[in-house]
Enzyme design. Sequence first.
Site, PDB file in Angstrom:
ATOM      1  N   ASP A  93      43.225  42.146  37.585  1.00  0.00           N
ATOM      2  CA  ASP A  93      43.744  42.869  38.752  1.00  0.00           C
ATOM      3  C   ASP A  93      45.267  42.684  38.809  1.00  0.00           C
ATOM      4  O   ASP A  93      45.761  41.553  38.736  1.00  0.00           O
ATOM      5  CB  ASP A  93      43.073  42.263  40.006  1.00  0.00           C
ATOM      6  CG  ASP A  93      43.302  43.078  41.253  1.00  0.00           C
ATOM      7  OD1 ASP A  93      43.560  44.291  41.151  1.00  0.00           O
ATOM      8  OD2 ASP A  93      43.199  42.486  42.355  1.00  0.00           O
ATOM      9  N   GLY A 190      45.689  42.858  51.898  1.00  0.00           N
ATOM     10  CA  GLY A 190      45.684  41.752  52.845  1.00  0.00           C
ATOM     11  C   GLY A 190      44.925  42.051  54.134  1.00  0.00           C
ATOM     12  O   GLY A 190      44.328  43.112  54.308  1.00  0.00           O
TER      13      GLY A 190
END
Length: 327
Positions: A93, A190
């Site tokens: 990732d 986030g």
Amino acid sequence: MVHYRELGLVNTRELFRQAMAGGYALPAFNFNNLEQLQAIVTAAVDTRSPVILQVSKGARQYANQILLQYLAKGAVNMAQEMGCAIPIVLHLDHGDSFALARSCIETGFSSVMIDGSHLAYEDNVNLTKQVVMFAHGHDVTVEGELGVLAGIEDEVAAERSHYTRLEEVEDFVGRTGVGSLAISIGTSHGAYKFKVKAGEDVPPLRFDILEEVERRIPGFPIVLHGASSVPRNIVEEINRYGGKLEDTAGIPEEQLRRAAKSAVCKINIDSDGRLALTAAIRKVFAEHPEEFDPRKYLGPGRDALVELYKHKITHVLGSAGKVVLPG
Ligand code: G3H
Ligand code: 13P
Ligand code: ZN
């Protein structure tokens, strides 16, 4: 050199083809430790879903790159032992350099993302092309990115977010040879995607951009990063048991469901897992302050993760029951 096939892993090519045809998205869940991995595999096997195990640069450093190979192989064997050999991808990732992508490919990753989205366009093309050439020599699939998500792109601070520029899409895909493209349509990384109070709406994703991307590169697999929903009940649970998370919200699930039915073939979820694990552990610590056996708090954390992942797979991504077994 350890090739991913020796570990029993697959790349994303055929899985994306099936997801595109079937109108669903593959789950790409990040993991750093044993409990997260156990939960991902358990949820994927229980729901008969293919799955992408996603590892960031930081996660690879945290877990140890040698141990990761064995964890990935262990995940494949665990699924077999549980009675359903689901296809499993090991994916880097937000790879930020050729050296990192190459090292991952040489240590058993079956798919890598090279994230040059913060670079000047030509630099992004050149870096991505370099990774694709190396990766294809090993039959590893590559994800590129155009557009910069708000918030933090892994270790790269994305101070100036911008949506994917449509005029770059065809050129980028054609010149780099990537197998999938991450785009920026209003998600962000986030737990603090939107600062809102309970009941307030969040700005909708830019489906108009997604549709135009689909028109320009028909049938090409699209990836959505920053797709956590930051469930309010989990945030409240964390705060009830001594945590301190502010008013926040993520991407509403109905919008992700809509995306999953389109050319979006891979949806990345990390933060929701972090939140669910944290809430469960905090609850044990608050209710049983005498506990100090890690299994007594990591175990409930793992159970909470299994439920979360099963919910995502079944009710958000639509990949439940999509495992195509050979023969
Ligand atoms: O998009 C980033 C992922 O959530 C990984 O985060 O770099 O803290 O492991 P990390
Ligand atoms: P979230 O922070 O929304 O879970 O996004 C994760 C991600 O995009 C990983 O690449
Ligand atoms: Zn991401």
